[in-house]
Design an enzyme around this catalytic site. Structure first.
Site, mmCIF file in Angstrom:
data_model
loop_
_atom_site.group_PDB
_atom_site.id
_atom_site.type_symbol
_atom_site.label_atom_id
_atom_site.label_comp_id
_atom_site.label_asym_id
_atom_site.label_seq_id
_atom_site.Cartn_x
_atom_site.Cartn_y
_atom_site.Cartn_z
ATOM 1 C CD GLN A 57 -4.089 -8.527 -5.662
ATOM 2 O OE1 GLN A 57 -3.283 -7.227 -6.264
ATOM 3 N NE2 GLN A 57 -4.682 -9.519 -5.543
ATOM 4 C CB SER B 40 6.486 -3.162 -7.089
ATOM 5 O OG SER B 40 6.484 -3.051 -6.031
ATOM 6 C CB ILE B 41 6.920 -7.368 -5.089
ATOM 7 C CG1 ILE B 41 7.858 -7.301 -6.285
ATOM 8 C CG2 ILE B 41 6.908 -8.792 -4.948
ATOM 9 C CD1 ILE B 41 9.360 -6.391 -4.937
ATOM 10 C CG ASP C 32 9.606 -0.545 4.620
ATOM 11 O OD1 ASP C 32 9.191 0.355 4.173
ATOM 12 O OD2 ASP C 32 8.681 -1.296 3.483
#
Length: 549
Positions: free
Chosen positions: A219, A216-217, A373
């Site tokens: 690439q 989403s933020i 994460d």
């Protein structure tokens, strides 16, 4: 307390109390009830019921209202100042974002109208999805995707919180995890030219136009450096994403401030503090200089602890990295959930898992921040047998107090001592109330007994290798994010019912432990990661690489 007199009627011309020993405060007609001076009347079969409310009670209510009004008026200038300052910080981005929001609503709304028109002619009638309009799971998810990164992340939160949202919304928003739109390569090249202040071919010998990943933020593209010919990956912030995040998060902050002002109960729930934490965390993710610093800190930890032969993180190339572009060494390996590939790389997958656990647990104490994460896409077994930690966009920083309580908490999970677990959580959580630790322990026992009942789905596939005719068996663990998040949220929900509020790092730690629990089920099903003597969960001292705060 107001006095009450209830009478049953007249006897020989005098009033007789309904209860013989009741003091007679005032004289009233039959079945009258006196409470103070204000009167409400009820009539039934000729009888009248009077209720009078205490003047002192009314006075107390009025005083409370006056006190709250005065408190609110005192806070009003600060609220206005915050709103004005936030609006100034947002600047023209706010107006642009509003226009984009309206455009997104109109776009999805037109889709809904078109499909509604088609369904009117259908013999089966209008589907329930269309009846709910833009609030239906399908169209709300489409709206979130059009609104961009902030709302895609919000959609991911909905998908990860089955205990907070209806099942149909949780199911639909799963698509937010894998449908991030791809930015055209020409736009990526334009960002690279702007950020690196020069022609791209003077830095990179080659860039693959097809992205390795699109979130989403950001690439990610594979590339090769000019000169050294080193294989790298380039992480590029998507165009306009920072402006969108700032505008969206500032809007959410203002809404939270107004809600707290109108309802002080939300202040006790730290609504604004929660929003501020989310805002700081998300804005940190879009600053790749901070991510580069996180990577370098982790690499320094590995070097100082003599762990570089066991684990690594990608080397950062600062000369071709900026706030919006991050160029890193490309690591080659497989996720910790790819059992077949792991078995071809190492003789003991269990040993590799133990290495990953020890390195990660050690970083809690020995590094400025820990990787927060560690899903399968970010934790790999590399071709050389080392553990590779990728993507340091989300990290945590743990305080000594929280870690001390966390040690007790982890130990109590392993030994199933739920009263110790409850005490540790009470120590970790902020609360203004006395907590019934025994009742809390019983509730925790119910939750953690369900860990053993979590479904672990292992998908097994076979394939014949053309060169040897040998049959390869591939096993993959299907990690059910919904189950993992449901378990964690159950712990938080029960804790909050006892008035506890946990620091952010507790949530991050718990989520990582759940990931490692699933890896253990696949790679070392007979191992208890919290009791195994080969795993060092904690250390009695911090290294000099870590600041005390």
């Amino acid at each position: 307390m107001a006095s009450v007199s209830v009478f049953r009627g007249f006897v020989h011309g005098r009033r007789v109390p309904l209860f013989p020993h009741q003091s007679q405060v005032l004289s009233l007609p039959v079945t009258s009830i006196l409470i103070g001076s204000k009167k409400l009347e009820y009539r039934s079969n000729g009888l009248r019921l009077y209720a009078r409310y205490s003047e002192s009670q009314s006075a107390r209510t009025q005083d409370l209202f006056t006190s709250r009004l005065q408190e609110s008026m005192e806070k009003l200038p600060k609220l206005v100042e915050d709103i004005v300052q936030t609006s100034i910080n947002t600047g023209p981005r706010g107006a642009v974002r509003l226009a984009q929001g309206i455009q997104a609503v109109l776009g999805v709304g037109s889709e809904w109208v078109a499909e509604l028109s088609q369904s009117r002619n259908s013999p089966s009638g209008i589907p329930s999805q269309l009846q709910l309009g833009l609030l239906s799971p399908l169209y709300l998810r489409k709206l979130f995707e059009r609104l961009g990164a902030t709302y895609i992340k919000l959609g991911q939160f909905i998908a990860s919180a089955p205990t907070l949202f209806p099942e149909e919304y949780v199911q639909e928003f799963q698509y937010c995890f894998d449908r991030a739109p791809v930015v055209p390569f020409e736009e990526i090249k334009s960002i690279l030219r702007e950020e690196l202040a020069g022609p791209i071919d003077s830095i990179y010998d080659y860039i693959d136009p097809t992205p390795l990943a699109s979130a989403s933020i950001a690439q990610v593209h594979a590339a090769r450096l000019k000169g050294s010919q080193a294989d790298v990956v380039i992480k590029v912030l998507k165009p306009g994403i920072e402006d969108v995040l700032v505008a969206d998060l500032n809007f959410i902050y203002v809404v939270a401030r107004i809600v707290e002002f109108l309802n002080p109960d939300f202040s006790r729930a730290s609504l604004v503090a929660i929003v501020n934490d989310i805002r700081a965390s998300m804005l940190e993710e879009v600053d790749f200089k901070k991510e580069a610093a996180n990577i370098e800190s982790f690499r320094s930890y590995l070097e100082s602890m003599g762990l570089t032969r066991q684990a690594t993180a990608p080397r950062v190339y600062p000369e071709c990295s900026t706030k919006r572009v991050l160029t890193m060494e490309r690591l080659y390996g497989v996720p910790l959930t790819d059992l077949d590939s792991i078995s071809s790389l190492v003789s003991s997958p269990e040993t590799s898992l133990i290495t990953a656990l020890n390195v990660w647990f050690g970083s809690l104490l020995g590094c400025e921040s820990f990787h927060a994460d560690v899903h399968a896409g970010n934790l790999w077994l590399l071709r050389d047998g080392r553990i590779g930690f990728l993507d340091f966009g989300i990290v945590g920083r743990i305080s000594p107090k929280t870690w001390g309580a966390m040690e007790v908490f982890l130990g109590s999970i392993a030994t199933e001592e739920y009263e110790s677990m409850a005490s540790a959580l009470i120590e970790m959580g902020a609360t203004n109330t006395d907590v019934d630790s025994r009742a809390f322990a019983r509730d925790l026992e119910k939750i953690f007994s369900s860990i053993q009942d979590l479904d672990t789905e292992i998908v097994v596939a076979t394939a014949t290798r053309t060169n040897t005719n040998a049959t390869a068996i591939s096993a993959n663990l299907v990690v059910d994010e919904r189950q993992m998040n449901a378990l964690f949220l159950d712990v938080v929900r029960v804790s909050e019912s006892y008035g506890l509020r946990f620091p952010r790092e507790f949530a991050l730690l718990m989520k990582q432990l759940l990931y490692f629990d699933r890896y253990t089920r696949l790679l070392a099903p007979n191992m208890n990661m919290l009791q195994d003597q080969r795993i060092s969960i904690a250390s009695n001292q911090r290294t000099t690489n870590r600041n005390i705060y």
